[in-house]
Design a protein around this motif. Structure first.
Motif, mmCIF file in Angstrom:
data_model
loop_
_atom_site.group_PDB
_atom_site.id
_atom_site.type_symbol
_atom_site.label_atom_id
_atom_site.label_comp_id
_atom_site.label_asym_id
_atom_site.label_seq_id
_atom_site.Cartn_x
_atom_site.Cartn_y
_atom_site.Cartn_z
ATOM 1 N N ARG A 14 70.719 55.067 61.694
ATOM 2 C CA ARG A 14 69.609 55.988 61.491
ATOM 3 C C ARG A 14 69.788 57.193 62.401
ATOM 4 N N THR A 15 69.656 58.362 61.816
ATOM 5 C CA THR A 15 69.790 59.576 62.601
ATOM 6 C C THR A 15 68.437 60.102 63.062
ATOM 7 N N GLU A 16 67.339 59.476 62.603
ATOM 8 C CA GLU A 16 66.005 59.922 62.998
ATOM 9 C C GLU A 16 65.769 59.621 64.468
ATOM 10 N N SER A 17 64.900 60.391 65.042
ATOM 11 C CA SER A 17 64.576 60.215 66.452
ATOM 12 C C SER A 17 63.812 58.913 66.657
ATOM 13 N N THR A 18 64.068 58.270 67.785
ATOM 14 C CA THR A 18 63.337 57.052 68.120
ATOM 15 C C THR A 18 62.260 57.342 69.163
ATOM 16 N N VAL A 19 61.899 58.616 69.306
ATOM 17 C CA VAL A 19 60.845 59.003 70.229
ATOM 18 C C VAL A 19 59.532 58.431 69.710
ATOM 19 N N PRO A 20 58.716 57.827 70.580
ATOM 20 C CA PRO A 20 57.444 57.265 70.114
ATOM 21 C C PRO A 20 56.574 58.330 69.457
ATOM 22 N N LEU A 21 55.857 57.928 68.432
ATOM 23 C CA LEU A 21 54.978 58.849 67.714
ATOM 24 C C LEU A 21 53.694 59.087 68.493
ATOM 25 N N SER A 22 53.105 60.254 68.284
ATOM 26 C CA SER A 22 51.817 60.539 68.905
ATOM 27 C C SER A 22 50.739 59.732 68.188
ATOM 28 N N VAL A 53 43.433 54.079 46.369
ATOM 29 C CA VAL A 53 44.296 54.274 47.533
ATOM 30 C C VAL A 53 45.292 55.368 47.188
ATOM 31 N N ASN A 54 45.475 56.344 48.092
ATOM 32 C CA ASN A 54 46.488 57.361 47.810
ATOM 33 C C ASN A 54 47.859 56.844 48.226
ATOM 34 N N ASP A 55 48.906 57.458 47.697
ATOM 35 C CA ASP A 55 50.271 57.022 47.977
ATOM 36 C C ASP A 55 50.628 57.321 49.438
ATOM 37 N N HIS A 56 51.409 56.456 50.041
ATOM 38 C CA HIS A 56 51.751 56.631 51.454
ATOM 39 C C HIS A 56 52.541 57.914 51.700
ATOM 40 N N SER A 57 53.232 58.413 50.690
ATOM 41 C CA SER A 57 54.036 59.622 50.861
ATOM 42 C C SER A 57 53.177 60.883 50.982
ATOM 43 N N GLU A 58 51.889 60.794 50.682
ATOM 44 C CA GLU A 58 50.993 61.940 50.779
ATOM 45 C C GLU A 58 50.508 62.170 52.207
ATOM 46 N N GLY A 59 50.877 61.321 53.130
ATOM 47 C CA GLY A 59 50.424 61.459 54.507
ATOM 48 C C GLY A 59 51.005 62.677 55.187
ATOM 49 N N ARG A 61 52.321 62.792 58.305
ATOM 50 C CA ARG A 61 53.472 62.480 59.148
ATOM 51 C C ARG A 61 54.185 61.261 58.595
ATOM 52 N N ARG A 62 55.414 61.035 59.075
ATOM 53 C CA ARG A 62 56.154 59.860 58.642
ATOM 54 C C ARG A 62 55.519 58.605 59.231
ATOM 55 N N LEU A 63 55.703 57.494 58.532
ATOM 56 C CA LEU A 63 55.204 56.216 59.034
ATOM 57 C C LEU A 63 56.167 55.670 60.074
ATOM 58 N N PRO A 64 55.670 54.961 61.078
ATOM 59 C CA PRO A 64 56.580 54.399 62.092
ATOM 60 C C PRO A 64 57.428 53.282 61.501
ATOM 61 N N ARG A 65 58.635 53.120 62.051
ATOM 62 C CA ARG A 65 59.517 52.025 61.647
ATOM 63 C C ARG A 65 59.106 50.773 62.398
ATOM 64 N N ALA A 66 59.623 49.637 61.978
ATOM 65 C CA ALA A 66 59.263 48.364 62.599
ATOM 66 C C ALA A 66 59.651 48.330 64.074
ATOM 67 N N ASP A 67 60.792 48.947 64.424
ATOM 68 C CA ASP A 67 61.196 48.904 65.829
ATOM 69 C C ASP A 67 60.337 49.809 66.712
ATOM 70 N N GLU A 68 59.485 50.631 66.112
ATOM 71 C CA GLU A 68 58.559 51.468 66.872
ATOM 72 C C GLU A 68 57.198 50.816 67.042
ATOM 73 N N ASP A 69 57.010 49.634 66.469
ATOM 74 C CA ASP A 69 55.735 48.928 66.558
ATOM 75 C C ASP A 69 55.606 48.293 67.942
ATOM 76 N N PRO A 70 54.580 48.672 68.728
ATOM 77 C CA PRO A 70 54.442 48.094 70.062
ATOM 78 C C PRO A 70 54.076 46.609 70.032
ATOM 79 N N ASP A 71 53.548 46.115 68.921
ATOM 80 C CA ASP A 71 53.155 44.707 68.827
ATOM 81 C C ASP A 71 54.254 43.833 68.222
#
Length: 112
Positions: A14-22, A53-59, A61-71
């Motif tokens: 993955r080339t996306e940043s792994t910086v935590p999301l705000s 329910v609206n589609d998730h792509s309409e948000g 910002r991007r959704l966090p990946r599983a490795d960004e989940d603090p839980d």
């Protein structure tokens, strides 16, 4: 077992940043189906009145990946399985309880 061919496709890094999301932003809108005023996170909505329910792509910002989940559990560890909750047993009906009598049936005579 079949050997892997030499030119097999391997998953790309993955080339996306792994910086935590705000933190997510609270957003508000009207439901597109019933018009109810609803609130959501980052432009993702779900109406509690009609179920739209609206589609998730309409948000926004991007959704966090599983490795960004603090839980997320640590590698090699699983979350403990939840035990099934006990099902309450129905109360036994005592045999000496009086049985309610039904109303007497009325027989109507045919009218000639």
């Amino acid at each position: 077992m079949t050997p892997r061919p030499h030119g097999a496709h391997l998953p790309e890094e993955r080339t996306e940043s792994t910086v935590p999301l705000s933190p997510p932003e609270l957003t508000e809108a009207e439901c597109r189906r019933c018009g109810t005023y609803i609130a959501g996170l980052d432009g993702r909505y779900a109406c509690g009145v009609c179920g739209w329910v609206n589609d998730h792509s309409e948000g926004h910002r991007r959704l966090p990946r599983a490795d960004e989940d603090p839980d997320r559990p640590l590698k090699g560890r699983r979350r403990p399985k939840r035990l099934p909750e006990p099902v309450p047993e129905p109360e036994p009906v005592p045999e000496s309880a009086p049985v309610p009598e039904s109303a007497p049936e009325t027989v109507s005579e045919p009218v000639s």
